[in-house]
Design an enzyme around this catalytic site. Structure first.
Site, PDB file in Angstrom:
ATOM      1  N   GLY A   7       0.807  -1.211   0.076  1.00 55.98           N
ATOM      2  CA  GLY A   7      -0.084  -0.110   0.063  1.00 55.98           C
ATOM      3  C   GLY A   7       0.960   1.173   0.030  1.00 55.98           C
ATOM      4  O   GLY A   7       0.617   2.214   0.851  1.00 55.98           O
ATOM      5  N   GLY A   9       1.140   4.276  -0.705  1.00 55.44           N
ATOM      6  CA  GLY A   9       0.560   5.419  -1.354  1.00 55.44           C
ATOM      7  C   GLY A   9       1.622   6.462  -0.569  1.00 55.44           C
ATOM      8  O   GLY A   9       2.709   6.920  -0.776  1.00 55.44           O
ATOM      9  N   ALA A  10       1.020   7.641   0.119  1.00 52.62           N
ATOM     10  CA  ALA A  10       1.840   8.729   0.478  1.00 52.62           C
ATOM     11  C   ALA A  10       2.651   8.498   1.409  1.00 52.62           C
ATOM     12  O   ALA A  10       4.058   8.606   1.165  1.00 52.62           O
ATOM     13  CB  ALA A  10       0.701   9.863   1.196  1.00 52.62           C
ATOM     14  N   ILE A  11       2.523   7.641   2.394  1.00 51.11           N
ATOM     15  CA  ILE A  11       3.501   7.494   3.586  1.00 51.11           C
ATOM     16  C   ILE A  11       4.349   6.210   3.092  1.00 51.11           C
ATOM     17  O   ILE A  11       5.527   6.200   3.181  1.00 51.11           O
ATOM     18  CB  ILE A  11       2.556   7.027   4.813  1.00 51.11           C
ATOM     19  CG1 ILE A  11       1.950   8.172   5.354  1.00 51.11           C
ATOM     20  CG2 ILE A  11       3.490   6.265   5.657  1.00 51.11           C
ATOM     21  CD1 ILE A  11       3.013   9.341   5.829  1.00 51.11           C
ATOM     22  N   ASN A 103      -2.741   4.529  11.138  1.00 58.38           N
ATOM     23  CA  ASN A 103      -3.254   5.404  12.103  1.00 58.38           C
ATOM     24  C   ASN A 103      -4.342   4.642  13.046  1.00 58.38           C
ATOM     25  O   ASN A 103      -5.144   3.955  12.632  1.00 58.38           O
ATOM     26  CB  ASN A 103      -3.568   6.537  11.362  1.00 58.38           C
ATOM     27  CG  ASN A 103      -2.658   7.785  11.565  1.00 58.38           C
ATOM     28  OD1 ASN A 103      -1.628   7.535  11.972  1.00 58.38           O
ATOM     29  ND2 ASN A 103      -2.914   8.906  10.967  1.00 58.38           N
ATOM     30  N   LYS A 205      -1.052  10.499  19.456  1.00 56.47           N
ATOM     31  CA  LYS A 205      -1.259  10.838  18.067  1.00 56.47           C
ATOM     32  C   LYS A 205      -2.652  10.552  17.992  1.00 56.47           C
ATOM     33  O   LYS A 205      -3.343  11.418  17.160  1.00 56.47           O
ATOM     34  CB  LYS A 205      -0.726   9.823  17.244  1.00 56.47           C
ATOM     35  CG  LYS A 205      -0.725   9.969  15.788  1.00 56.47           C
ATOM     36  CD  LYS A 205       0.325  10.080  14.781  1.00 56.47           C
ATOM     37  CE  LYS A 205       0.003  11.088  13.710  1.00 56.47           C
ATOM     38  NZ  LYS A 205      -0.646  10.281  12.536  1.00 56.47           N
ATOM     39  N   ASN A 209      -6.139  12.765  16.214  1.00 58.63           N
ATOM     40  CA  ASN A 209      -6.957  12.226  15.037  1.00 58.63           C
ATOM     41  C   ASN A 209      -8.482  11.857  15.710  1.00 58.63           C
ATOM     42  O   ASN A 209      -9.343  12.114  14.911  1.00 58.63           O
ATOM     43  CB  ASN A 209      -6.410  10.842  14.644  1.00 58.63           C
ATOM     44  CG  ASN A 209      -5.089  10.970  14.035  1.00 58.63           C
ATOM     45  OD1 ASN A 209      -3.987  10.228  13.905  1.00 58.63           O
ATOM     46  ND2 ASN A 209      -4.941  12.103  13.138  1.00 58.63           N
ATOM     47  N   ASN A 213     -10.059  15.242  13.413  1.00 61.13           N
ATOM     48  CA  ASN A 213     -10.289  14.733  12.163  1.00 61.13           C
ATOM     49  C   ASN A 213     -11.922  14.601  11.974  1.00 61.13           C
ATOM     50  O   ASN A 213     -12.341  15.108  10.867  1.00 61.13           O
ATOM     51  CB  ASN A 213      -9.665  13.176  11.881  1.00 61.13           C
ATOM     52  CG  ASN A 213      -8.068  13.376  11.783  1.00 61.13           C
ATOM     53  OD1 ASN A 213      -7.577  14.220  12.421  1.00 61.13           O
ATOM     54  ND2 ASN A 213      -7.582  12.390  10.871  1.00 61.13           N
ATOM     55  N   SER A 274      -6.735  14.543   7.022  1.00 57.40           N
ATOM     56  CA  SER A 274      -7.054  13.552   6.170  1.00 57.40           C
ATOM     57  C   SER A 274      -8.351  13.028   5.935  1.00 57.40           C
ATOM     58  O   SER A 274      -8.739  12.621   5.106  1.00 57.40           O
ATOM     59  CB  SER A 274      -5.942  12.267   6.599  1.00 57.40           C
ATOM     60  OG  SER A 274      -6.124  11.924   7.878  1.00 57.40           O
TER      61      SER A 274
HETATM   62  N1  LIG Z   1      -0.508  10.866   4.588  1.00 53.65           N
HETATM   63  C1  LIG Z   1      -0.202  11.208   5.679  1.00 53.65           C
HETATM   64  O1  LIG Z   1       0.285  12.399   5.748  1.00 53.65           O
HETATM   65  C2  LIG Z   1      -0.358  10.495   6.976  1.00 53.65           C
HETATM   66  C3  LIG Z   1      -0.870   9.216   6.913  1.00 53.65           C
HETATM   67  N2  LIG Z   1      -0.975   8.384   7.997  1.00 53.65           N
HETATM   68  C4  LIG Z   1      -1.645   7.172   7.942  1.00 53.65           C
HETATM   69  O2  LIG Z   1      -0.967   6.351   7.264  1.00 53.65           O
HETATM   70  C5  LIG Z   1      -1.598   5.278   6.721  1.00 53.65           C
HETATM   71  C6  LIG Z   1      -1.331   5.404   5.210  1.00 53.65           C
HETATM   72  O3  LIG Z   1      -2.194   6.662   4.896  1.00 53.65           O
HETATM   73  P1  LIG Z   1      -1.642   7.288   3.459  1.00 53.65           P
HETATM   74  O4  LIG Z   1      -0.275   6.910   3.010  1.00 53.65           O
HETATM   75  O5  LIG Z   1      -1.779   8.794   3.507  1.00 53.65           O
HETATM   76  O6  LIG Z   1      -2.629   6.588   2.194  1.00 53.65           O
HETATM   77  P2  LIG Z   1      -2.601   6.372   0.957  1.00 53.65           P
HETATM   78  O7  LIG Z   1      -4.242   6.306   0.736  1.00 53.65           O
HETATM   79  O8  LIG Z   1      -1.763   7.504   0.107  1.00 53.65           O
HETATM   80  O9  LIG Z   1      -1.847   5.100   0.532  1.00 53.65           O
HETATM   81  C7  LIG Z   1      -2.484   3.902   0.609  1.00 53.65           C
HETATM   82  C8  LIG Z   1      -2.153   3.199  -0.814  1.00 53.65           C
HETATM   83  O10 LIG Z   1      -2.426   1.921  -0.968  1.00 53.65           O
HETATM   84  C9  LIG Z   1      -3.245   1.715  -1.904  1.00 53.65           C
HETATM   85  N3  LIG Z   1      -4.082   0.481  -1.868  1.00 53.65           N
HETATM   86  C10 LIG Z   1      -5.262   0.329  -1.039  1.00 53.65           C
HETATM   87  N4  LIG Z   1      -5.675  -0.950  -1.347  1.00 53.65           N
HETATM   88  C11 LIG Z   1      -4.893  -1.579  -2.001  1.00 53.65           C
HETATM   89  C12 LIG Z   1      -4.818  -2.874  -2.335  1.00 53.65           C
HETATM   90  N5  LIG Z   1      -5.772  -3.993  -2.240  1.00 53.65           N
HETATM   91  N6  LIG Z   1      -3.703  -3.300  -2.800  1.00 53.65           N
HETATM   92  C13 LIG Z   1      -2.844  -2.433  -3.439  1.00 53.65           C
HETATM   93  N7  LIG Z   1      -2.662  -1.230  -2.867  1.00 53.65           N
HETATM   94  C14 LIG Z   1      -3.701  -0.737  -2.349  1.00 53.65           C
HETATM   95  C15 LIG Z   1      -3.994   2.928  -2.193  1.00 53.65           C
HETATM   96  O11 LIG Z   1      -4.503   2.977  -3.420  1.00 53.65           O
HETATM   97  P3  LIG Z   1      -5.678   3.739  -3.864  1.00 53.65           P
HETATM   98  O12 LIG Z   1      -5.402   5.376  -3.915  1.00 53.65           O
HETATM   99  O13 LIG Z   1      -6.212   3.209  -5.246  1.00 53.65           O
HETATM  100  O14 LIG Z   1      -6.645   3.422  -2.861  1.00 53.65           O
HETATM  101  C16 LIG Z   1      -2.964   3.891  -2.042  1.00 53.65           C
HETATM  102  O15 LIG Z   1      -2.214   4.004  -2.910  1.00 53.65           O
HETATM  103  C17 LIG Z   1      -3.122   5.722   7.082  1.00 53.65           C
HETATM  104  O16 LIG Z   1      -3.690   4.953   8.476  1.00 53.65           O
HETATM  105  C18 LIG Z   1      -2.971   7.258   7.573  1.00 53.65           C
HETATM  106  O17 LIG Z   1      -3.974   7.549   8.453  1.00 53.65           O
HETATM  107  C19 LIG Z   1      -0.348   8.720   9.119  1.00 53.65           C
HETATM  108  C20 LIG Z   1       0.358  10.267   9.390  1.00 53.65           C
HETATM  109  C21 LIG Z   1       0.184  10.985   8.123  1.00 53.65           C
HETATM  110  C1  LIG Z   2      -4.694  16.175  11.797  1.00 51.37           C
HETATM  111  C2  LIG Z   2      -3.466  15.375  11.781  1.00 51.37           C
HETATM  112  C3  LIG Z   2      -2.334  16.407  11.553  1.00 51.37           C
HETATM  113  C4  LIG Z   2      -3.373  15.256  13.521  1.00 51.37           C
HETATM  114  O1  LIG Z   2      -4.411  15.000  13.940  1.00 51.37           O
HETATM  115  C5  LIG Z   2      -3.586  14.240  11.071  1.00 51.37           C
HETATM  116  O2  LIG Z   2      -2.713  13.372  11.528  1.00 51.37           O
HETATM  117  C6  LIG Z   2      -4.527  13.900  10.028  1.00 51.37           C
HETATM  118  O3  LIG Z   2      -4.862  14.884   9.331  1.00 51.37           O
HETATM  119  O4  LIG Z   2      -4.880  12.959   9.681  1.00 51.37           O
END
Ligand SMILES: NC(=O)C1=CN([C@@H]2O[C@H](COP(=O)(O)OP(=O)(O)OC[C@H]3O[C@@H](n4cnc5c(N)ncnc54)[C@H](OP(=O)(O)O)[C@@H]3O)[C@@H](O)[C@H]2O)C=CC1
Ligand SMILES: CC(C)(CO)C(=O)C(=O)O
Length: 325
Positions: A7, A9-11, A103, A205, A209, A213, A274
Site C-alpha cells: 500500500g 501511497g503517500a506514507i 493510524n 497521536k 486524530n 479529524n 486526512s
Molecule cells: N498521508 C499522511 O500524511 C499521513 C498518513 N498517516 C496514516 O498512514 C496510513 C497510510 O496513509 P496514506 O499513505 O496517506 O494513504 P494512501 O491512500 O496515500 O496510501 C495507501 C495506498 O494503498 C493503496 N491500496 C489500497 N488498497 C490496496 C490494495 N488492495 N492493493 C494495493 N494497493 C492498495 C491505495 O490505492 P488507492 O489510492 O487506489 O486506494 C494507496 O495508493 C493511514 O493509516 C494514514 O492515516 C499517518 C500520518 C500522516
Molecule cells: C490532523 C492530523 C495532522 C493530526 O490529527 C492528522 O494526522 C491527519 O490529518 O490525519
C-alpha cells in the site's frame, strides 16, 4: 534484508523512496494509475530543499510476484486492511515481521498488553478477527507514523514534513527485529526510535486524530480554525478528556496535557485533516480506527464517552449520506 511496502501511497511511497535511495532491497505493492506510473517511469519523491528524484522501483499489484519477505510494512488506510489479509499471505514466511504503520487504535492493541484485557480483540477495527487470525499478532511490530505526505500525482510523492516512524514491540522489548529495522530506516535518513512504551505514543497521536479529524470532516474547517474556535475547541477538549480517562485506566502516561495538544494542532496551521481530504475526494474515511475504536475501549473500561459518542454518530451519518460508509 528484504522489505516489502504494502500500500505504498503517500506514507509507504515516502518510506520506499527513502529506502531505495539508501540502496535497500525494497519492493512495493500498489494498484491503479499510481502503480502503472511507478512501473512506467519510477517513483518520484519531492522533498523541500531537494531536487525531485525519480527512482526505479520493483512494484506489483500481486504479492505472489514478490514472495516471502523479512519485513512487510503495511501503510494502508485502516479500513483497507481486512480485505487484503488473504492477498498478502505470499509475502509471509515463518519469520516475517509485519510493521503496522496504520493510524488509529491497532487491531493488535491488547496483544501482550498484560492485565485483565490481555488478548482482547477489537470488533471496531478487526471485525471477525480477520487480521488477528490472518496475520497472527506475534508478527507485529507497532509503528507510529509522524510524517505528512501526499500522492500529488500518480507515481509522485510530495513529502510535506516530518521523518519519524516510532517503532515498538507489543511487549515493549528491544528485540533484534526492531533494532535491525530501526537501523535500516536510519540509514535511509529517517528517524526510527524503538520505544518501550509505544502505546503511549499511539494515544498522543490518537488524541488529535480522534477529535480534530471528525470535527474537520463535519465543519470543513482547517486545523488552525477548529483548534481556536471556542466551540469546536471545547468539543475537542471533551473528546480528549474522555479518551485520556480510558487510556489512563489502560496504564497510559500522557507527557503533555490536553490544552498543549490542541495548541499543537493549531500550530500546524491551515491543514485539512486526512479525514476531510478523504470526504471531499469521495474516499472512505478512517472513522472506525480513529473514533469508533475509542468508543469500544470506553465500553471495555466502563468509561462514559458522551462527546465521542455524539461526534461519532454525526460523522458516521455524514459519511453514510456521502455514500462513504
Ligand atoms: N498521508 C499522511 O500524511 C499521513 C498518513 N498517516 C496514516 O498512514 C496510513 C497510510 O496513509 P496514506 O499513505 O496517506 O494513504 P494512501 O491512500 O496515500 O496510501 C495507501 C495506498 O494503498 C493503496 N491500496 C489500497 N488498497 C490496496 C490494495 N488492495 N492493493 C494495493 N494497493 C492498495 C491505495 O490505492 P488507492 O489510492 O487506489 O486506494 C494507496 O495508493 C493511514 O493509516 C494514514 O492515516 C499517518 C500520518 C500522516
Ligand atoms: C490532523 C492530523 C495532522 C493530526 O490529527 C492528522 O494526522 C491527519 O490529518 O490525519
Amino acid at each position: 534484508m528484504k522489505i516489502c511496502i504494502f500500500g505504498a501511497g503517500a506514507i509507504g511511497g515516502y518510506m520506499a523512496a527513502k529506502l531505495v535511495q539508501a540502496g535497500a532491497d525494497v519492493s512495493i505493492v500498489a494498484r491503479g494509475p499510481h502503480l502503472a506510473a511507478m512501473q512506467d517511469k519510477g517513483l518520484t519523491l519531492i522533498e523541500e530543499g531537494h531536487d525531485p528524484v525519480t527512482l526505479p522501483v520493483r512494484a506489483s499489484a500481486n504479492a505472489a510476484d514478490l514472495g516471502p519477505q523479512d519485513y512487510v510494512i503495511l501503510t494502508l488506510k485502516a479500513h483497507s486492511v481486512p480485505p487484503v489479509v488473504g492477498a498478502m499471505q505470499p509475502l509471509f514466511g515463518p519469520a516475517t515481521t509485519l510493521v503496522h504503520g496504520v493510524n488509529g487504535v491497532p487491531w493488535w492493541y491488547f496483544h501482550k498488553h498484560g492485565g485483565p484485557l490481555d488478548g482482547t480483540r477489537l470488533a471496531s477495527v478487526d471485525p471477525g478477527d480477520v487480521q488477528w487470525n490472518g496475520f497472527g499478532p506475534d508478527r507485529v511490530l507497532g509503528c507510529v507514523v509522524y510524517p505528512a505526505a501526499e500522492v500529488s500525482e500518480p507515481g509522485t510523492i510530495h513529502h510535506i514534513e516530518g521523518n519519524r516512524f516510532s517503532l515498538g514491540e507489543p511487549d515493549g522489548s528491544k528485540s533484534d527485529r526492531a533494532t535491525a529495522l530501526s537501523q535500516a530506516l536510519q540509514a535511509a535518513g529517517l528517524k526510527a526510535p524503538v520505544r518501550p512504551r509505544l502505546r503511549d505514543e499511539i494515544w498522543i497521536k490518537l488524541w488529535g486524530n480522534l477529535s480534530f479529524n471528525p470535527i474537520s470532516a463535519l465543519t470543513h474547517a482547517t486545523l488552525d480554525v477548529l483548534c481556536t474556535d471556542p466551540g469546536t475547541r471545547d468539543v475537542a477538549r471533551h473528546m480528549m478528556i474522555e479518551a485520556q480517562t480510558i487510556a489512563e485506566k489502560l496504564g497510559i502516561t500522557f507527557p503533555i496535557d490536553v490544552e498543549r495538544r490542541i495548541d499543537g494542532g493549531a500550530a500546524v496551521g491551515a491543514h485539512r485533516t486526512s479525514m476531510l481530504q478523504d470526504l471531499t475526494a469521495n474516499r472512505p474515511m478512517e472513522i472506525d480506527a480513529l473514533v469508533r475504536a475509542v468508543q469500544e475501549l470506553g465500553s471495555l473500561t466502563d468509561t462514559p464517552t458522551p462527546t465521542v459518542d455524539t461526534v461519532l454518530a454525526l460523522v458516521t451519518l455524514r459519511a453514510r449520506v456521502a455514500g462513504l460508509y
